[in-house]
Design an enzyme around this catalytic site. Structure first.
Site, short mmCIF file in Angstrom:
data_model
loop_
_atom_site.label_atom_id
_atom_site.label_comp_id
_atom_site.label_asym_id
_atom_site.label_seq_id
_atom_site.Cartn_x
_atom_site.Cartn_y
_atom_site.Cartn_z
N TYR A 255 44.63 6.42 2.57
CA TYR A 255 44.66 7.81 3.04
C TYR A 255 45.35 8.76 2.07
O TYR A 255 45.51 9.94 2.38
CB TYR A 255 45.36 7.88 4.40
CG TYR A 255 44.67 7.08 5.47
CD1 TYR A 255 43.45 7.50 6.00
CD2 TYR A 255 45.21 5.88 5.92
CE1 TYR A 255 42.80 6.75 6.97
CE2 TYR A 255 44.56 5.13 6.89
CZ TYR A 255 43.36 5.56 7.40
OH TYR A 255 42.71 4.83 8.35
N ARG B 231 43.42 0.51 17.26
CA ARG B 231 42.17 -0.20 17.00
C ARG B 231 41.45 -0.33 18.33
O ARG B 231 42.06 -0.36 19.40
CB ARG B 231 42.44 -1.59 16.42
CG ARG B 231 43.21 -1.59 15.11
CD ARG B 231 43.51 -3.01 14.66
NE ARG B 231 44.24 -3.04 13.39
CZ ARG B 231 45.56 -3.08 13.27
NH1 ARG B 231 46.30 -3.10 14.37
NH2 ARG B 231 46.13 -3.13 12.09
N LYS C 254 47.34 -6.87 15.56
CA LYS C 254 46.89 -8.05 14.82
C LYS C 254 48.02 -9.06 14.67
O LYS C 254 49.16 -8.69 14.41
CB LYS C 254 46.37 -7.65 13.44
CG LYS C 254 44.99 -7.00 13.46
CD LYS C 254 44.48 -6.79 12.04
CE LYS C 254 43.04 -6.28 12.05
NZ LYS C 254 42.53 -6.10 10.66
N ARG D 266 40.03 6.36 14.43
CA ARG D 266 41.31 5.89 13.88
C ARG D 266 41.56 6.53 12.53
O ARG D 266 42.68 6.98 12.24
CB ARG D 266 41.26 4.37 13.78
CG ARG D 266 42.52 3.70 13.21
CD ARG D 266 42.39 2.19 13.43
NE ARG D 266 43.21 1.38 12.54
CZ ARG D 266 44.46 1.02 12.80
NH1 ARG D 266 45.04 1.42 13.92
NH2 ARG D 266 45.13 0.25 11.96
N HIS E 248 36.52 3.22 14.81
CA HIS E 248 37.27 3.17 13.56
C HIS E 248 37.28 4.54 12.88
O HIS E 248 38.25 4.91 12.22
CB HIS E 248 36.71 2.12 12.62
CG HIS E 248 37.76 1.41 11.83
ND1 HIS E 248 38.78 0.69 12.43
CD2 HIS E 248 37.98 1.33 10.49
CE1 HIS E 248 39.56 0.19 11.49
NE2 HIS E 248 39.12 0.57 10.31
N HIS F 57 49.91 -1.36 10.19
CA HIS F 57 49.58 -2.03 8.94
C HIS F 57 50.77 -2.87 8.48
O HIS F 57 51.88 -2.37 8.38
CB HIS F 57 49.23 -1.01 7.84
CG HIS F 57 47.91 -0.34 8.05
ND1 HIS F 57 47.58 0.86 7.45
CD2 HIS F 57 46.84 -0.70 8.79
CE1 HIS F 57 46.37 1.21 7.81
NE2 HIS F 57 45.89 0.28 8.62
#
Length: 304
Positions: A280, A153, A177, A248, A245, A271
């Site tokens: 995806y 990110r 995150k 990414r 993004h 994730h």
């Protein structure tokens, strides 16, 4: 615990689930908004009924809030009331049976492999360029090589400490995150570019791989966006369709198209839930369809 339990709920999310600060702020806004509506009806947040919550969500739809925002708020309510149940504050979760709005599956935008190569090839200063432009293009090349090699990110990229790259072990420790850490591999090209940038920036004595105007702070997102805009123009790409993004997404899409496993991709992208990575799967579907066309005995394109 406060009367409505919101502070304790948010503290639990931060301590036990590593919720990001932005998530906590959004959840507080959501609960404050619902609390205001309930107060106007003479009700309280902890004692809300399923009917009242359903009316609240219907009001969000009527106000034109997106399905994604409605779904996020419902998720917040479900977690909050489940917390109250576990704390013995109420016997049931009134949000558990409410239906989430249907989200349209939006395919992520990504670049072709050729576009990525064009972008990287454009990160070269002119022969007569001054020192500032030479460094600017080196920053661009280093950032794009790392983004495309690792799928970071933009916040993770710009906050990279210089020390994380100085070891040059082939793997990079990233704090993502919610403070979650993960290891991602670096390509030889990305390592070489980072090494060159660190040698050039050594006099700055910055703790960051990408220092900002002040070496004490990392480069801002806006500063990087300006560099990316200029490189896109040099590469003949539309800057409006390019962002960190998108890079990414390109990393993820190209990995899957070359045979990567979805679970491995989840770990690389950081994730928390495999469901997030499943956006995806359109790549996997295309790969399966192509395999069917090429190899199924009844396909007219089957290879003999």
């Amino acid at each position: 615990m406060s009367a409505d339990g919101v502070d304790a709920f948010l503290e639990m999310l931060a301590a036990e689930r590593g919720a990001a600060l932005n998530t906590l702020k959004a959840y507080r806004r959501d609960l404050d908004d619902l609390g205001s509506m309930l107060a106007g009806q003479g009700a309280s947040l902890p004692q809300a009924s399923a009917r009242q919550l359903g009316a609240y969500l219907s009001g969000l739809a009527q106000a034109g809030l997106s399905a994604r925002t409605q779904a996020r708020r419902l998720s917040c309510l479900r977690q909050y009331y489940l917390f109250l149940v576990r704390e013995g504050r109420r016997p049931d979760n009134p949000a558990s049976m409410l239906e989430a709005p249907r989200l349209r599956a939006a395919l992520p935008r990504f670049l072709s492999e050729g576009d990525v190569e064009s972008l990287l090839a454009a990160c070269v200063a002119r022969a007569d360029a001054g020192a500032q432009e030479v460094r600017r293009m080196l920053v661009a090349r280093t950032a794009l090589e790392i983004l495309y090699a690792s799928g970071l990110r933009i916040s993770e990229l710009l906050s990279l400490p210089r020390a994380a790259l100085e070891r040059m072990t082939g793997m990079l420790l990233v704090r993502g995150k919610g403070g979650r850490e993960r290891m991602v591999p670096l390509s030889a090209r990305a390592r070489d570019a980072a090494d060159e940038l660190m040698r050039l920036d050594r006099p700055l004595r910055s703790a960051f791989l990408f220092p900002g105007r002040s070496p004490l702070r990392p480069m801002t997102r806006q500063g990087f966006d300006r560099i990316l805009h200029d490189v896109a123009l040099k590469a003949g790409l539309d800057p409006r369709h390019l962002s960190p993004h998108v890079l990414r997404h390109s990393f993820a899409t190209h990995l899957l198209s070359h045979g990567a496993d979805l679970r491995a991709l989840q770990m690389l992208l950081g994730h928390a839930d495999i469901a997030t990575t499943q956006i995806y799967t359109h790549v996997l579907t295309e790969r399966l369809q192509e395999a069917l066309r090429q190899h199924h005995p009844l396909s007219e394109h089957a290879v003999a």
